[in-house]
Design a protein around this motif. Structure first.
Motif, mmCIF file in Angstrom:
data_model
loop_
_atom_site.group_PDB
_atom_site.id
_atom_site.type_symbol
_atom_site.label_atom_id
_atom_site.label_comp_id
_atom_site.label_asym_id
_atom_site.label_seq_id
_atom_site.Cartn_x
_atom_site.Cartn_y
_atom_site.Cartn_z
ATOM 1 N N ASN A 21 -14.194 16.220 43.565
ATOM 2 C CA ASN A 21 -14.135 17.179 42.469
ATOM 3 C C ASN A 21 -15.156 16.792 41.412
ATOM 4 O OD1 ASN A 21 -13.507 18.698 40.204
ATOM 5 N ND2 ASN A 21 -11.304 18.659 40.637
ATOM 6 N N SER A 22 -16.271 17.471 41.395
ATOM 7 C CA SER A 22 -17.343 17.118 40.466
ATOM 8 C C SER A 22 -16.943 17.321 39.027
ATOM 9 C CB SER A 22 -18.592 17.942 40.779
ATOM 10 O OG SER A 22 -19.091 17.623 42.046
ATOM 11 N N ALA A 23 -16.090 18.322 38.793
ATOM 12 C CA ALA A 23 -15.633 18.546 37.419
ATOM 13 C C ALA A 23 -14.917 17.315 36.909
ATOM 14 C CB ALA A 23 -14.705 19.760 37.375
ATOM 15 N N ALA A 24 -14.126 16.693 37.796
ATOM 16 C CA ALA A 24 -13.420 15.481 37.392
ATOM 17 C C ALA A 24 -14.398 14.341 37.172
ATOM 18 C CB ALA A 24 -12.401 15.101 38.463
ATOM 19 N N LYS A 25 -15.376 14.219 38.064
ATOM 20 C CA LYS A 25 -16.348 13.136 37.935
ATOM 21 C C LYS A 25 -17.113 13.230 36.624
ATOM 22 C CE LYS A 25 -17.130 12.595 42.909
ATOM 23 N NZ LYS A 25 -18.103 12.730 43.989
ATOM 24 N N ASN A 26 -17.423 14.433 36.247
ATOM 25 C CA ASN A 26 -18.258 14.625 35.067
ATOM 26 C C ASN A 26 -17.509 14.456 33.764
ATOM 27 O OD1 ASN A 26 -20.590 15.102 36.522
ATOM 28 N ND2 ASN A 26 -20.065 17.238 36.868
ATOM 29 N N LYS B 259 -14.504 31.215 33.525
ATOM 30 C CA LYS B 259 -13.572 31.069 32.411
ATOM 31 C C LYS B 259 -14.131 30.071 31.407
ATOM 32 C CE LYS B 259 -9.226 32.176 34.740
ATOM 33 N NZ LYS B 259 -7.864 31.701 35.064
ATOM 34 N N GLY B 260 -13.772 30.270 30.143
ATOM 35 C CA GLY B 260 -14.198 29.342 29.105
ATOM 36 C C GLY B 260 -13.288 29.446 27.898
ATOM 37 N N PRO B 261 -13.230 28.399 27.076
ATOM 38 C CA PRO B 261 -12.382 28.425 25.886
ATOM 39 C C PRO B 261 -13.014 29.258 24.781
ATOM 40 C CG PRO B 261 -13.606 26.371 25.968
ATOM 41 C CD PRO B 261 -13.940 27.119 27.232
ATOM 42 N N SER B 262 -12.209 29.677 23.822
ATOM 43 C CA SER B 262 -12.708 30.512 22.724
ATOM 44 C C SER B 262 -11.905 30.223 21.463
ATOM 45 C CB SER B 262 -12.588 31.996 23.085
ATOM 46 O OG SER B 262 -11.232 32.323 23.343
ATOM 47 N N THR B 263 -12.443 30.648 20.322
ATOM 48 C CA THR B 263 -11.724 30.509 19.049
ATOM 49 C C THR B 263 -11.868 31.790 18.241
ATOM 50 O OG1 THR B 263 -13.574 29.676 17.717
ATOM 51 C CG2 THR B 263 -12.308 28.037 18.981
ATOM 52 N N ASN C 178 -16.485 11.786 32.838
ATOM 53 C CA ASN C 178 -16.900 10.470 32.358
ATOM 54 C C ASN C 178 -15.707 9.575 32.052
ATOM 55 O OD1 ASN C 178 -18.750 8.519 31.691
ATOM 56 N ND2 ASN C 178 -18.916 9.166 29.554
ATOM 57 N N GLN C 179 -14.768 9.532 32.993
ATOM 58 C CA GLN C 179 -13.600 8.665 32.884
ATOM 59 C C GLN C 179 -12.686 9.077 31.734
ATOM 60 O OE1 GLN C 179 -14.956 4.622 32.556
ATOM 61 N NE2 GLN C 179 -16.228 4.734 34.353
ATOM 62 N N GLU C 180 -12.760 10.303 31.270
ATOM 63 C CA GLU C 180 -11.921 10.704 30.155
ATOM 64 C C GLU C 180 -10.477 10.874 30.578
ATOM 65 O OE1 GLU C 180 -13.492 14.068 28.158
ATOM 66 O OE2 GLU C 180 -15.296 13.034 27.494
ATOM 67 N N LYS C 181 -10.238 11.222 31.836
ATOM 68 C CA LYS C 181 -8.887 11.491 32.297
ATOM 69 C C LYS C 181 -8.689 10.911 33.684
ATOM 70 C CE LYS C 181 -8.606 15.780 29.661
ATOM 71 N NZ LYS C 181 -8.383 17.236 29.698
ATOM 72 N N SER C 182 -7.444 10.588 33.976
ATOM 73 C CA SER C 182 -7.092 10.161 35.328
ATOM 74 C C SER C 182 -5.746 10.777 35.661
ATOM 75 C CB SER C 182 -7.001 8.641 35.420
ATOM 76 O OG SER C 182 -6.539 8.257 36.707
ATOM 77 N N LEU D 168 -16.004 19.614 22.205
ATOM 78 C CA LEU D 168 -15.242 20.240 23.277
ATOM 79 C C LEU D 168 -14.320 19.172 23.865
ATOM 80 C CD1 LEU D 168 -14.681 22.655 25.159
ATOM 81 C CD2 LEU D 168 -16.548 21.847 26.614
ATOM 82 N N VAL D 169 -13.042 19.234 23.512
ATOM 83 C CA VAL D 169 -12.129 18.142 23.856
ATOM 84 C C VAL D 169 -11.692 18.163 25.316
ATOM 85 C CG1 VAL D 169 -11.272 17.886 21.503
ATOM 86 C CG2 VAL D 169 -10.129 19.488 23.047
ATOM 87 N N ASP D 170 -11.812 19.307 25.973
ATOM 88 C CA ASP D 170 -11.430 19.380 27.379
ATOM 89 C C ASP D 170 -12.515 20.121 28.153
ATOM 90 O OD1 ASP D 170 -10.301 19.566 29.846
ATOM 91 O OD2 ASP D 170 -8.412 20.464 29.201
ATOM 92 N N PRO D 171 -13.523 19.399 28.649
ATOM 93 C CA PRO D 171 -14.632 20.041 29.350
ATOM 94 C C PRO D 171 -14.205 20.841 30.573
ATOM 95 C CG PRO D 171 -15.171 17.768 28.803
ATOM 96 C CD PRO D 171 -13.710 17.936 28.522
ATOM 97 N N SER D 172 -13.064 20.506 31.165
ATOM 98 C CA SER D 172 -12.637 21.210 32.374
ATOM 99 C C SER D 172 -12.321 22.671 32.113
ATOM 100 C CB SER D 172 -11.404 20.524 32.974
ATOM 101 O OG SER D 172 -10.277 20.658 32.117
#
Length: 674
Positions: free
Chosen positions: A496-501, A212-216, A503-507, A200-204
């Motif tokens: 923003n807990s979503a941002a915290k979680n 909401k959630g991603p799908s394929t 794991n430093q993937e994005k800023s 899952l490349v974008d957990p947000s």
């Protein structure tokens, strides 16, 4: 004329003629006619099932197009039940369908399940109340329940058979203290093995709070195949079927298949542990008050800016703010970072970034169906950022294009605006093809050319040059002042807990430490040494503290690349307009690289320090740093002998690499507004 026997004759061999007739008499309930529900209906109709109960209160929308069997331009805004009933009857005109376009509710659930032989769960993930209602009714009537969940690029299968563990004994919804916990119990119950999670490349995008959630499309196809297989086995009494607490999970992306077994369901100690961990990660403090740009009713000019803002800027400084004037007009306030960024002492790096922004603006305007124009404001409006040097202002106007002109005006590069990234890690060294180089060169406007450095010898020389310039960067206090501010060693400094979680993937306004392409030990050491200039200088002076970072971030990525390049203008840019045009050229080249799926990283320090030395710009008090910069500039001149290095506006490297996991993102529209 339709003939049932002929229509489904190719099933014979895998089923007998008698079994096919038995399938014809069976009645399947499918609640939900969208993602998996539509595929279940189509697949089971083609299997020859003769009767269905279907339900869905929704209509088809554009965001359904990536996966739903009935989603087409011709079915937009049409009820899903009506569309899918027509699809099923187009396969088998003799099919009998009871349709419930109001969805499942306490008033109609008994009618829905009346006479069905098996229920295939296809409700939206977040439709828990309707799901629990129909699961309970099936339990009371001894109706088998199947659920095949679309997860990533695979499917997780569960079956609740009469006499086996029931849905509540397995999921333990009643043990949850709130609705979000019920969602989480449903997720970990469906997928104990969580095969889908690593890619899952974008957990947000998986947001319980906003449902909401991603799908394929691959997942829903797999769901339909697995569910239909077990429908066949149950209806024809053909072999063992795993019943809860047993389950199956196949993930095509990871080439993995798991048989799951969770005795006591979500009361299993392992499931309790997973639930506790997931609760902290997924159900942290809700960012519910932060409405995304897509959820707002944006003005057309704001929609365009939402793309334009993804232009590159030095160290993600985002040297622009937007003042919305009307639906189709805004003023862009630009500034530079010369007051604190040593790499922007003359403001030229920021001017290039503003040029990239303007190019994005035009691409986005055209891509969204507008004509674009801009002009520099002669007098900076009073709202200018008075505390920022180099203030500039541009008026941007857009106007709707006629429908017949919209497609012809879309530049293909528009689609890569948000995909353009920086890849700082070493990349593949397979040479660029002739086609790739021609496309990259053709992306530049008239007046610009590319100098390629591709051979192993050239890449080695460039790697040495960048390694040397790395010392210039890391040996001066002025460089430390920048690096200590722009590297995100910790998660976002907000609630923003979503941002915290992540794991430093994005800023959203800095560079994530993990994006630098170095190992965890080097990151930890850098974090420690950057606590003060004294620490940094001590490490550099006595422990060769710059050698490893320069090797990992400068030398190795340069050598491990397809090619290094320089974008060259006809003459050295001097005016604001010349820098803006250069920035536009850089952005087009960068977007073309993204379209070719090439990793890209700027390598701009030789250009910047050469400019400073040429223009007698003081950038440090450290004589050792100045001496090294002068030495590196001589190497720079030698590497591009025969060319005027003052005409080089940008340098970088390209390579073949996987998608970037750690990257800088952008401030929100509200944060960039006046």
């Amino acid at each position: 004329m339709f003939d049932y026997d002929k229509a489904f004759s190719r099933n014979i061999g895998w089923v007998t003629e008698q079994e096919q007739q038995l399938l014809r008499s069976k009645h399947v309930g499918i609640a939900g006619a969208g993602g998996v529900g539509g595929e279940h209906l189509v697949t089971l109709a083609r299997l020859g099932i003769g009767k269905f109960s279907i339900s869905d209160f929704d209509e088809f929308e554009v965001h359904n197009f990536n996966r739903q069997a009935g989603a087409f331009m011709s079915t937009l805004n049409k009820p899903k039940c009506d569309v899918m009933e027509k699809v099923a009857k187009d396969i088998n005109p003799l099919i009998q369908i009871r349709s419930y376009p109001e969805g499942i509710n306490p008033a109609n659930v008994d009618s829905f399940i009346d006479g069905i032989d098996i229920y295939v769960d296809s409700l939206d993930f977040f439709a828990l109340e309707a799901r629990k209602l129909i699961f309970q009714k099936c339990l009371e009537k001894d109706i088998p329940v199947l659920t095949a969940a679309p997860l990533g690029m695979g499917t997780a299968f569960l079956c609740f058979l009469p006499g086996s563990m029931n849905y509540e004994e397995y999921f333990r919804f009643n043990d949850a203290s709130n609705e979000n916990e019920q969602y989480l119990k449903f997720l970990i119950g469906l997928s104990p093995s969580m095969l889908q999670r690593p890619y899952l490349v974008d957990p947000s995008t998986a947001d319980f709070h906003r449902k909401k959630g991603p799908s394929t499309p691959m997942a829903v196809k797999l769901c339909a195949g697995v569910a239909a297989t077990f429908v066949l086995k149950i209806l024809l009494n053909r072999g063992a079927v795993p019943a809860a607490p047993h389950g199956l999970h196949f993930d095509a992306y990871r080439n993995k298949f798991a048989r799951t077994w969770r005795p006591w369901g979500n009361r299993n100690p392992l499931q309790k542990l997973v639930f506790g961990m997931a609760k902290k990660i997924v159900l942290g403090e809700s960012p519910i008050n932060e409405i995304t740009a897509n959820e707002k009713q944006l003005k057309p000019i704001e929609q365009v800016f939402e793309y334009a803002k993804w232009a590159p800027s030095g160290d993600n400084t985002q040297v622009w703010r937007i003042q919305v004037v009307s639906d189709h007009q805004c003023i862009i306030h630009g500034f530079d970072t010369s007051d604190w960024v040593v790499y922007d002492k003359q403001g030229n790096a920021s001017k290039l970034a503003l040029g990239c922004l303007i190019e994005n603006f035009e691409l986005a305007a055209q891509g969204l169906g507008f004509k674009f124009s801009y002009e520099k404001c002669n007098e900076v409006p009073p709202l200018i950022l008075n505390d920022k040097p180099g203030a500039l202002a541009f008026q941007v106007d857009i106007a709707p294009l006629q429908d017949e002109n919209r497609v012809s005006h879309v530049d293909p590069l528009f689609h890569y605006i948000k995909l353009r990234t920086v890849q700082r890690k070493p990349m593949g060294t397979k040479k660029l093809s002739t086609r790739e180089k021609k496309l990259l060169e053709a992306s530049l406007p008239p007046g610009y050319k590319i100098i390629w450095k591709e051979s192993p010898k050239e890449r080695l020389s460039m790697a040495n040059l960048l390694f040397g310039n790395g010392f210039t960067r890391l040996s001066m206090k002025e460089g430390y002042a920048v690096h200590s501010k722009i590297i995100e060693f910790t998660s976002f400094k907000n609630d923003n807990s979503a941002a915290k979680n992540m794991n430093q993937e994005k800023s959203k306004d800095k560079l994530p430490a993990k994006s630098l392409g170095v190992d965890p030990i080097t990151i930890a050491l850098s974090k420690w040494s950057m606590q003060s200039w004294e620490r940094m200088n001590f490490m550099s002076t006595y422990f060769g503290g710059t050698i490893l970072p320069r090797f990992l971030m400068d030398w190795l990525p340069a050598y491990k690349s397809c090619a290094l390049f320089a974008i060259v203008a006809e003459s050295e840019p001097k005016t604001l307009n010349e820098y803006l045009l250069a920035g536009r050229a850089i952005q087009r080249f960068w977007l073309q690289a993204a379209s070719l799926n090439l990793g890209f990283q700027p390598a701009q320090t030789p250009v910047i320090f050469s400019e400073y030395l040429r223009n007698n710009v003081k950038f440090t008090d450290n004589p050792k740093t100045i001496k090294n910069a002068e030495k590196m500039d001589k190497e720079f001149q030698q590497l591009f002998a025969g060319n005027n290095t003052s005409d080089i506006v940008f340098m970088g490297r390209l390579g073949r690499s996987e998608a970037v996991k750690y990257r800088s993102v952008r401030l929100s529209l509200d944060e960039l507004k006046y």
